[in-house]
Design a protein around this motif. Sequence first.
Motif, PDB file in Angstrom:
ATOM      1  N   ARG A  60       0.838  -1.205   0.000  1.00  0.00           N
ATOM      2  CA  ARG A  60       0.000   0.000   0.000  1.00  0.00           C
ATOM      3  C   ARG A  60       0.871   1.252   0.000  1.00  0.00           C
ATOM      4  NH1 ARG A  60      -5.250   1.185   3.781  1.00  0.00           N
ATOM      5  NH2 ARG A  60      -6.161  -0.084   2.119  1.00  0.00           N
ATOM      6  N   GLY A  61       1.929   1.254   0.806  1.00  0.00           N
ATOM      7  CA  GLY A  61       2.806   2.422   0.859  1.00  0.00           C
ATOM      8  C   GLY A  61       3.470   2.699  -0.472  1.00  0.00           C
ATOM      9  N   ILE A  62       3.890   1.661  -1.171  1.00  0.00           N
ATOM     10  CA  ILE A  62       4.539   1.839  -2.470  1.00  0.00           C
ATOM     11  C   ILE A  62       3.534   2.337  -3.505  1.00  0.00           C
ATOM     12  CG2 ILE A  62       5.738   0.659  -4.352  1.00  0.00           C
ATOM     13  CD1 ILE A  62       6.990  -1.169  -2.208  1.00  0.00           C
ATOM     14  N   ALA A  63       2.316   1.808  -3.452  1.00  0.00           N
ATOM     15  CA  ALA A  63       1.282   2.300  -4.365  1.00  0.00           C
ATOM     16  C   ALA A  63       1.056   3.794  -4.160  1.00  0.00           C
ATOM     17  CB  ALA A  63      -0.010   1.520  -4.146  1.00  0.00           C
ATOM     18  N   ARG A  64       0.997   4.234  -2.911  1.00  0.00           N
ATOM     19  CA  ARG A  64       0.816   5.659  -2.607  1.00  0.00           C
ATOM     20  C   ARG A  64       2.003   6.485  -3.104  1.00  0.00           C
ATOM     21  NH1 ARG A  64      -0.235   6.923   3.431  1.00  0.00           N
ATOM     22  NH2 ARG A  64      -0.417   9.028   2.534  1.00  0.00           N
ATOM     23  N   GLY A  65       3.212   5.968  -2.871  1.00  0.00           N
ATOM     24  CA  GLY A  65       4.405   6.690  -3.311  1.00  0.00           C
ATOM     25  C   GLY A  65       4.441   6.865  -4.823  1.00  0.00           C
ATOM     26  N   LEU A  66       4.071   5.832  -5.545  1.00  0.00           N
ATOM     27  CA  LEU A  66       4.016   5.921  -7.009  1.00  0.00           C
ATOM     28  C   LEU A  66       2.916   6.894  -7.431  1.00  0.00           C
ATOM     29  CD1 LEU A  66       4.400   2.121  -7.812  1.00  0.00           C
ATOM     30  CD2 LEU A  66       6.112   3.893  -8.242  1.00  0.00           C
ATOM     31  N   GLY A  67       1.807   6.908  -6.683  1.00  0.00           N
ATOM     32  CA  GLY A  67       0.738   7.854  -6.974  1.00  0.00           C
ATOM     33  C   GLY A  67       1.173   9.289  -6.765  1.00  0.00           C
ATOM     34  N   GLU A  68       1.903   9.546  -5.684  1.00  0.00           N
ATOM     35  CA  GLU A  68       2.442  10.888  -5.441  1.00  0.00           C
ATOM     36  C   GLU A  68       3.271  11.374  -6.613  1.00  0.00           C
ATOM     37  OE1 GLU A  68       3.215  11.711  -0.684  1.00  0.00           O
ATOM     38  OE2 GLU A  68       4.832  10.956  -1.930  1.00  0.00           O
ATOM     39  N   ALA A  69       4.000  10.426  -7.223  1.00  0.00           N
ATOM     40  CA  ALA A  69       4.872  10.778  -8.341  1.00  0.00           C
ATOM     41  C   ALA A  69       4.112  10.868  -9.657  1.00  0.00           C
ATOM     42  CB  ALA A  69       5.997   9.755  -8.461  1.00  0.00           C
ATOM     43  N   GLU A  87      -9.621   0.965  -1.059  1.00  0.00           N
ATOM     44  CA  GLU A  87      -9.054   2.021  -0.211  1.00  0.00           C
ATOM     45  C   GLU A  87      -7.686   2.443  -0.729  1.00  0.00           C
ATOM     46  OE1 GLU A  87      -8.809   0.416   3.658  1.00  0.00           O
ATOM     47  OE2 GLU A  87     -10.941   0.634   4.121  1.00  0.00           O
ATOM     48  N   THR A  88      -6.872   1.472  -1.075  1.00  0.00           N
ATOM     49  CA  THR A  88      -5.532   1.793  -1.580  1.00  0.00           C
ATOM     50  C   THR A  88      -5.619   2.615  -2.849  1.00  0.00           C
ATOM     51  OG1 THR A  88      -4.627  -0.241  -0.634  1.00  0.00           O
ATOM     52  CG2 THR A  88      -3.336   0.839  -2.351  1.00  0.00           C
ATOM     53  N   ALA A  89      -6.487   2.223  -3.769  1.00  0.00           N
ATOM     54  CA  ALA A  89      -6.637   2.968  -5.024  1.00  0.00           C
ATOM     55  C   ALA A  89      -7.077   4.404  -4.753  1.00  0.00           C
ATOM     56  CB  ALA A  89      -7.646   2.258  -5.929  1.00  0.00           C
ATOM     57  N   GLU A  90      -7.943   4.585  -3.767  1.00  0.00           N
ATOM     58  CA  GLU A  90      -8.391   5.939  -3.420  1.00  0.00           C
ATOM     59  C   GLU A  90      -7.240   6.766  -2.850  1.00  0.00           C
ATOM     60  OE1 GLU A  90     -11.581   5.050  -0.783  1.00  0.00           O
ATOM     61  OE2 GLU A  90     -12.960   4.457  -2.396  1.00  0.00           O
ATOM     62  N   LEU A  91      -6.371   6.123  -2.068  1.00  0.00           N
ATOM     63  CA  LEU A  91      -5.201   6.821  -1.539  1.00  0.00           C
ATOM     64  C   LEU A  91      -4.250   7.229  -2.658  1.00  0.00           C
ATOM     65  CD1 LEU A  91      -4.447   4.563   1.562  1.00  0.00           C
ATOM     66  CD2 LEU A  91      -5.235   6.938   1.620  1.00  0.00           C
ATOM     67  N   VAL A  92      -4.110   6.379  -3.649  1.00  0.00           N
ATOM     68  CA  VAL A  92      -3.253   6.692  -4.809  1.00  0.00           C
ATOM     69  C   VAL A  92      -3.787   7.915  -5.541  1.00  0.00           C
ATOM     70  CG1 VAL A  92      -2.507   5.879  -7.075  1.00  0.00           C
ATOM     71  CG2 VAL A  92      -2.416   4.328  -5.114  1.00  0.00           C
ATOM     72  N   PHE A  99       7.212   5.644   3.319  1.00  0.00           N
ATOM     73  CA  PHE A  99       8.649   5.900   3.174  1.00  0.00           C
ATOM     74  C   PHE A  99       9.260   4.996   2.101  1.00  0.00           C
ATOM     75  CE2 PHE A  99      13.113   5.456   4.873  1.00  0.00           C
ATOM     76  CZ  PHE A  99      13.509   6.766   4.592  1.00  0.00           C
ATOM     77  N   ILE A 100       9.004   3.698   2.186  1.00  0.00           N
ATOM     78  CA  ILE A 100       9.517   2.806   1.147  1.00  0.00           C
ATOM     79  C   ILE A 100       8.828   3.106  -0.182  1.00  0.00           C
ATOM     80  CG2 ILE A 100       7.895   0.922   1.684  1.00  0.00           C
ATOM     81  CD1 ILE A 100      10.101  -1.049   0.878  1.00  0.00           C
ATOM     82  N   GLY A 101       7.585   3.582  -0.115  1.00  0.00           N
ATOM     83  CA  GLY A 101       6.887   3.962  -1.348  1.00  0.00           C
ATOM     84  C   GLY A 101       7.577   5.087  -2.069  1.00  0.00           C
ATOM     85  N   ARG A 102       7.973   6.110  -1.337  1.00  0.00           N
ATOM     86  CA  ARG A 102       8.674   7.242  -1.941  1.00  0.00           C
ATOM     87  C   ARG A 102      10.056   6.826  -2.438  1.00  0.00           C
ATOM     88  NH1 ARG A 102       7.007  12.095   2.361  1.00  0.00           N
ATOM     89  NH2 ARG A 102       4.985  12.554   1.368  1.00  0.00           N
TER      90      ARG A 102
END
Length: 328
Positions: free
Chosen positions: A20-29, A55-60, A232-235
């Motif tokens: 989930r964290g990596i998905a969010r980090g990629l979404g931020e980018a 939920e994860t997709a919404e966070l992205v 953090f690992i996502g970013r």
Amino acid sequence: MQKLKGRVAVVAGATRGAGRGIARGLGEAGATVYCTGRSTRGKPSPYRRPETIEETAELVTAAGGTGVPVRVDHTVEAEVRKLFARVGKEAGRLDVLVNSVAGEDPTLAWQEPLVKFDMDQGLAMIRQAVFSHLLTVKHAAPLMGRRRKGLIVEVTEGDTLMGSSSGWKIFLKVFAFLLADELRKQRVAVVAVAPGYLRSESMLDGYGVTEANWRKAGKKDPNFLESESPLFIGRAVAALAADPKAMERSGDVTSSWELARQYDVVDADGRRPDWGAHWEKIASSYPSFQEGFRREMRWLDQLARRAERSAGGVSPRRAKAKASAKDV
């Protein structure tokens, strides 16, 4: 800056934790992220956890990317094949694959000694934590190979070969090394990445805290104060994916903290947790772990010497070391 704008990623096992964290980090980018897993609203996986891929997709999407939830069991080939056929049809490309399936599956006997191991559990472990990764890459790699460019990330544990609480995680590191050689001609990089002390949803629950007040858990375990959020690992992974020289790291085993140092990454709260540096400070308090690492060093050194002989000479590193010794 959205350095991954226009890029397409699949995060296999995006429901919770590092995935989930990596998905969010990629979404931020700025990436479009297909978030896969078995937990959907109203239909949780056998974990019985509340998190879902929706939920994860919404966070992205909230982070600035485009999140696409897809219910996939990555041990079922028909479902995996269908996933990448959909990605190819809808997006026409695949730039990043993150393999985070079964990262902390509580139904599997991660640390059970072999003499006590139930063989049915063993087969389940191989299927969930190993076979799922092989199957996912099998169907993702051809989509990446078409464009002769891409990044595959194997989420593992520990940034040394043996440095994990479960021997099963070693496979993912070796798999990344072998796969890197196989996909080198297609210009697809493969890197194994480990998080530090991860504040996953289940970890927070275990300490009876939330992401808002997680520091309170430091009273029970001072090491928890050096923990990192999944973002953090996502970013860190997003920064690696945006690096035009990522191919130079193909086959490597690295970590969230090492990538954070290299790419100037910080956590959601502005901190830069560094589990590697913290471990160096506290290692002497864990003599059994220290001895384990020493055994690993001796073993790897023996293998390195044999590899040097098989390669027909002394490696540049050893040649330099010998020259320095002579100078002394």
